[in-house]
Design a protein around this motif. Structure first.
Motif, PDB file in Angstrom:
ATOM      1  N   GLY A  65       0.797  -1.212   0.000  1.00  0.00           N
ATOM      2  CA  GLY A  65       0.000   0.000   0.000  1.00  0.00           C
ATOM      3  C   GLY A  65       0.832   1.264   0.000  1.00  0.00           C
ATOM      4  N   THR A  66       2.136   1.139  -0.141  1.00  0.00           N
ATOM      5  CA  THR A  66       2.988   2.325  -0.217  1.00  0.00           C
ATOM      6  C   THR A  66       2.530   3.216  -1.360  1.00  0.00           C
ATOM      7  OG1 THR A  66       4.887   1.085   0.623  1.00  0.00           O
ATOM      8  CG2 THR A  66       5.356   3.141  -0.526  1.00  0.00           C
ATOM      9  N   PRO A  67       2.388   4.521  -1.130  1.00  0.00           N
ATOM     10  CA  PRO A  67       1.913   5.410  -2.199  1.00  0.00           C
ATOM     11  C   PRO A  67       2.761   5.293  -3.460  1.00  0.00           C
ATOM     12  CG  PRO A  67       1.911   6.547  -0.100  1.00  0.00           C
ATOM     13  CD  PRO A  67       2.613   5.232   0.127  1.00  0.00           C
ATOM     14  N   ALA A  68       2.121   5.491  -4.594  1.00  0.00           N
ATOM     15  CA  ALA A  68       2.821   5.392  -5.874  1.00  0.00           C
ATOM     16  C   ALA A  68       3.925   6.421  -5.955  1.00  0.00           C
ATOM     17  CB  ALA A  68       1.828   5.594  -7.018  1.00  0.00           C
ATOM     18  N   HIS A  69       4.986   6.087  -6.672  1.00  0.00           N
ATOM     19  CA  HIS A  69       6.104   6.991  -6.877  1.00  0.00           C
ATOM     20  C   HIS A  69       6.696   6.721  -8.243  1.00  0.00           C
ATOM     21  CE1 HIS A  69       7.814   3.260  -5.286  1.00  0.00           C
ATOM     22  NE2 HIS A  69       8.892   3.542  -6.000  1.00  0.00           N
ATOM     23  N   SER A  70       7.602   7.574  -8.675  1.00  0.00           N
ATOM     24  CA  SER A  70       8.248   7.369  -9.963  1.00  0.00           C
ATOM     25  C   SER A  70       9.737   7.654  -9.824  1.00  0.00           C
ATOM     26  CB  SER A  70       7.604   8.270 -11.031  1.00  0.00           C
ATOM     27  OG  SER A  70       8.025   7.885 -12.330  1.00  0.00           O
ATOM     28  N   THR A  71      10.434   7.742 -10.952  1.00  0.00           N
ATOM     29  CA  THR A  71      11.876   7.960 -10.958  1.00  0.00           C
ATOM     30  C   THR A  71      12.225   9.002 -12.012  1.00  0.00           C
ATOM     31  OG1 THR A  71      12.266   6.260 -12.635  1.00  0.00           O
ATOM     32  CG2 THR A  71      12.274   5.541 -10.321  1.00  0.00           C
ATOM     33  N   ARG A  72      13.454   9.492 -11.966  1.00  0.00           N
ATOM     34  CA  ARG A  72      13.900  10.462 -12.965  1.00  0.00           C
ATOM     35  C   ARG A  72      13.877   9.852 -14.369  1.00  0.00           C
ATOM     36  NH1 ARG A  72      16.646  15.162 -13.287  1.00  0.00           N
ATOM     37  NH2 ARG A  72      16.671  15.282 -11.009  1.00  0.00           N
ATOM     38  N   ALA A  73      14.363   8.637 -14.495  1.00  0.00           N
ATOM     39  CA  ALA A  73      14.412   8.005 -15.814  1.00  0.00           C
ATOM     40  C   ALA A  73      13.013   7.812 -16.389  1.00  0.00           C
ATOM     41  CB  ALA A  73      15.141   6.659 -15.727  1.00  0.00           C
ATOM     42  N   ALA A  74      12.083   7.336 -15.542  1.00  0.00           N
ATOM     43  CA  ALA A  74      10.714   7.117 -16.010  1.00  0.00           C
ATOM     44  C   ALA A  74      10.030   8.443 -16.345  1.00  0.00           C
ATOM     45  CB  ALA A  74       9.912   6.374 -14.946  1.00  0.00           C
ATOM     46  N   SER A  75      10.315   9.485 -15.568  1.00  0.00           N
ATOM     47  CA  SER A  75       9.703  10.789 -15.823  1.00  0.00           C
ATOM     48  C   SER A  75      10.242  11.409 -17.108  1.00  0.00           C
ATOM     49  CB  SER A  75       9.953  11.726 -14.635  1.00  0.00           C
ATOM     50  OG  SER A  75       9.350  11.216 -13.464  1.00  0.00           O
ATOM     51  N   LEU A  76      11.516  11.192 -17.399  1.00  0.00           N
ATOM     52  CA  LEU A  76      12.084  11.695 -18.650  1.00  0.00           C
ATOM     53  C   LEU A  76      11.451  10.983 -19.839  1.00  0.00           C
ATOM     54  CD1 LEU A  76      14.098  13.401 -20.232  1.00  0.00           C
ATOM     55  CD2 LEU A  76      15.834  11.644 -19.807  1.00  0.00           C
ATOM     56  N   LYS A  77      11.272   9.681 -19.720  1.00  0.00           N
ATOM     57  CA  LYS A  77      10.622   8.923 -20.787  1.00  0.00           C
ATOM     58  C   LYS A  77       9.198   9.422 -21.004  1.00  0.00           C
ATOM     59  CE  LYS A  77       9.326   4.198 -22.076  1.00  0.00           C
ATOM     60  NZ  LYS A  77       9.351   2.767 -21.668  1.00  0.00           N
ATOM     61  N   LEU A  78       8.490   9.664 -19.904  1.00  0.00           N
ATOM     62  CA  LEU A  78       7.133  10.174 -19.983  1.00  0.00           C
ATOM     63  C   LEU A  78       7.105  11.553 -20.653  1.00  0.00           C
ATOM     64  CD1 LEU A  78       4.118  10.307 -19.252  1.00  0.00           C
ATOM     65  CD2 LEU A  78       4.819  11.139 -16.988  1.00  0.00           C
ATOM     66  N   ALA A  79       8.018  12.436 -20.244  1.00  0.00           N
ATOM     67  CA  ALA A  79       8.059  13.786 -20.811  1.00  0.00           C
ATOM     68  C   ALA A  79       8.265  13.744 -22.320  1.00  0.00           C
ATOM     69  CB  ALA A  79       9.171  14.597 -20.144  1.00  0.00           C
ATOM     70  N   ARG A  80       9.132  12.874 -22.787  1.00  0.00           N
ATOM     71  CA  ARG A  80       9.384  12.756 -24.232  1.00  0.00           C
ATOM     72  C   ARG A  80       8.137  12.277 -24.966  1.00  0.00           C
ATOM     73  NH1 ARG A  80      15.380  10.025 -23.463  1.00  0.00           N
ATOM     74  NH2 ARG A  80      16.570  11.994 -23.474  1.00  0.00           N
ATOM     75  N   GLN A  81       7.397  11.365 -24.334  1.00  0.00           N
ATOM     76  CA  GLN A  81       6.176  10.873 -24.969  1.00  0.00           C
ATOM     77  C   GLN A  81       5.106  11.963 -25.035  1.00  0.00           C
ATOM     78  OE1 GLN A  81       5.536   7.534 -22.325  1.00  0.00           O
ATOM     79  NE2 GLN A  81       6.181   6.068 -23.881  1.00  0.00           N
ATOM     80  N   LEU A  82       4.919  12.682 -23.926  1.00  0.00           N
ATOM     81  CA  LEU A  82       3.853  13.681 -23.867  1.00  0.00           C
ATOM     82  C   LEU A  82       4.166  14.930 -24.688  1.00  0.00           C
ATOM     83  CD1 LEU A  82       2.720  13.512 -20.121  1.00  0.00           C
ATOM     84  CD2 LEU A  82       1.788  12.328 -22.110  1.00  0.00           C
ATOM     85  N   LEU A  83       5.442  15.235 -24.865  1.00  0.00           N
ATOM     86  CA  LEU A  83       5.797  16.408 -25.666  1.00  0.00           C
ATOM     87  C   LEU A  83       5.304  16.253 -27.107  1.00  0.00           C
ATOM     88  CD1 LEU A  83       7.204  19.134 -25.761  1.00  0.00           C
ATOM     89  CD2 LEU A  83       9.373  17.947 -26.185  1.00  0.00           C
ATOM     90  N   LYS A  84       5.192  15.008 -27.571  1.00  0.00           N
ATOM     91  CA  LYS A  84       4.713  14.751 -28.929  1.00  0.00           C
ATOM     92  C   LYS A  84       3.234  15.095 -29.085  1.00  0.00           C
ATOM     93  CE  LYS A  84       7.982  10.912 -29.475  1.00  0.00           C
ATOM     94  NZ  LYS A  84       8.119   9.436 -29.673  1.00  0.00           N
ATOM     95  N   GLU A  85       2.529  15.295 -27.973  1.00  0.00           N
ATOM     96  CA  GLU A  85       1.102  15.584 -28.050  1.00  0.00           C
ATOM     97  C   GLU A  85       0.802  17.062 -28.277  1.00  0.00           C
ATOM     98  OE1 GLU A  85      -1.384  13.821 -25.129  1.00  0.00           O
ATOM     99  OE2 GLU A  85      -0.209  11.970 -24.992  1.00  0.00           O
ATOM    100  N   ALA A  86       1.829  17.909 -28.269  1.00  0.00           N
ATOM    101  CA  ALA A  86       1.604  19.333 -28.511  1.00  0.00           C
ATOM    102  C   ALA A  86       0.938  19.539 -29.868  1.00  0.00           C
ATOM    103  CB  ALA A  86       2.935  20.082 -28.459  1.00  0.00           C
TER     104      ALA A  86
END
Length: 308
Positions: free
Chosen positions: A60-81
């Motif tokens: 039940g530990t709250p969800a968290h992420s990492t720098r590497a995963a957040s960078l991957k996410l940012a690259r994916q979402l930037l394409k949605e502009a």
């Protein structure tokens, strides 16, 4: 210039706690602590691309992420502009001065900010009108603004920005912004698209509270109104200790976001968990400024988020 550019920048009372009347005195009613308003790891719908990028323990530990995963996410979402038809990405070896310093100004220890630059044949007014009216599916406009850039002491390169955010943030992330900045450029336009992500880091294992390890919890309240005073009450009921432990264990680790100002602080709380045996006591300090400080024994742990 590469396909994306990174600009990493470093950088509340416990949930559900309320001041209620008790025996004629205003005290913290720990017995009334509930999970109402507490968003768990699976409370918010997840965008498809985010599902594998967040982590949550079975306990039940709250969800968290990492720098590497957040960078991957940012690259994916930037394409949605959504850009004006015919806009072309620029691969510049040196970023022009007028394109620097744009993007989201949020400061956090757990932040990713990447961008791309585009050229559009329209004048800036028309290019901005387009990006201001066309947002990615599933996003909403969060803010807009404008500014001037000083060049040799004169105001030039008037730019306008619009910022979008996802309708719902997925578990593991504190903030996601897509900002489009439009600048004049010789009768045409430059568009800088920034994607900023702030994620929740992993919690410290030491600050996971096990209710059975504590015999009592003492609440101290400091009121800073026109008649400053201090109140204290100790609770030994197992139900209160267990409920409060569950609420604190549901809080994400603070991403270290820096705020320009905090709400007017009228009340602060200090909660002290007294151990059953020889474990160190746990102290939680809540000052109404979006985070909770936790000390286990003699050691301060990473702060937790206080979402009110």
């Amino acid at each position: 210039m590469s396909d994306d550019h990174g600009n990493d920048e470093p950088g509340q009372q416990p949930r559900g706690l309320a001041a209620l009347a008790y025996s004629g005195l205003v005290v913290v009613s720990l017995a009334a602590v509930t999970l109402t308003g507490v968003t768990g790891a699976d409370a918010a719908p997840r965008l498809g691309v985010l599902t594998p990028l967040t982590h949550s323990a079975d306990s039940g530990t709250p969800a968290h992420s990492t720098r590497a995963a957040s960078l991957k996410l940012a690259r994916q979402l930037l394409k949605e502009a959504v850009l004006p038809p015919g806009s072309a990405e620029l691969h510049l070896t040196t970023l022009p001065k007028v394109l620097r310093g744009l993007g989201d100004g949020s400061v956090s220890f757990h932040k990713i900010d990447i961008f791309k630059v585009f050229w559009d044949r329209q004048v800036a007014k028309n290019a901005y009108s387009y990006v201001n009216k066309h947002h990615p599916k599933g996003w909403v406009r969060e803010s807009s603004g404008s500014s001037y850039r000083l060049v040799h002491g004169k105001r030039h390169y008037f730019d306008q920005q619009v910022t979008y955010q996802p309708r719902r943030l997925p578990a593991g992330f504190d903030q996601i912004d897509l900002q489009l900045s439009v600048l004049r450029h010789h009768g045409h336009s430059w568009i800088r698209a920034d994607l900023m992500v702030i994620w929740y880091p992993r919690r410290s294992a030491a600050e996971e509270l096990i209710a059975s390890h504590f015999r009592s919890v003492t609440a101290r309240i400091y009121r800073y109104n026109e008649k400053p005073h201090h109140m204290r009450r100790t609770f030994r009921q197992r139900a209160i200790i267990e409920r409060l432990s569950k609420v604190l264990n549901s809080a994400e680790a603070s991403p270290g976001t820096s705020f320009i100002s905090c709400p007017l602080i009228d009340i602060t709380y200090t909660l002290t968990f007294a151990p059953v045996r020889h474990q160190g006591k746990v102290t939680v300090q809540v000052d109404g400024c979006y985070s909770m400080s936790i000390k286990v024994g003699q050691h301060w742990q990473p702060a937790l988020v206080d979402n009110g």
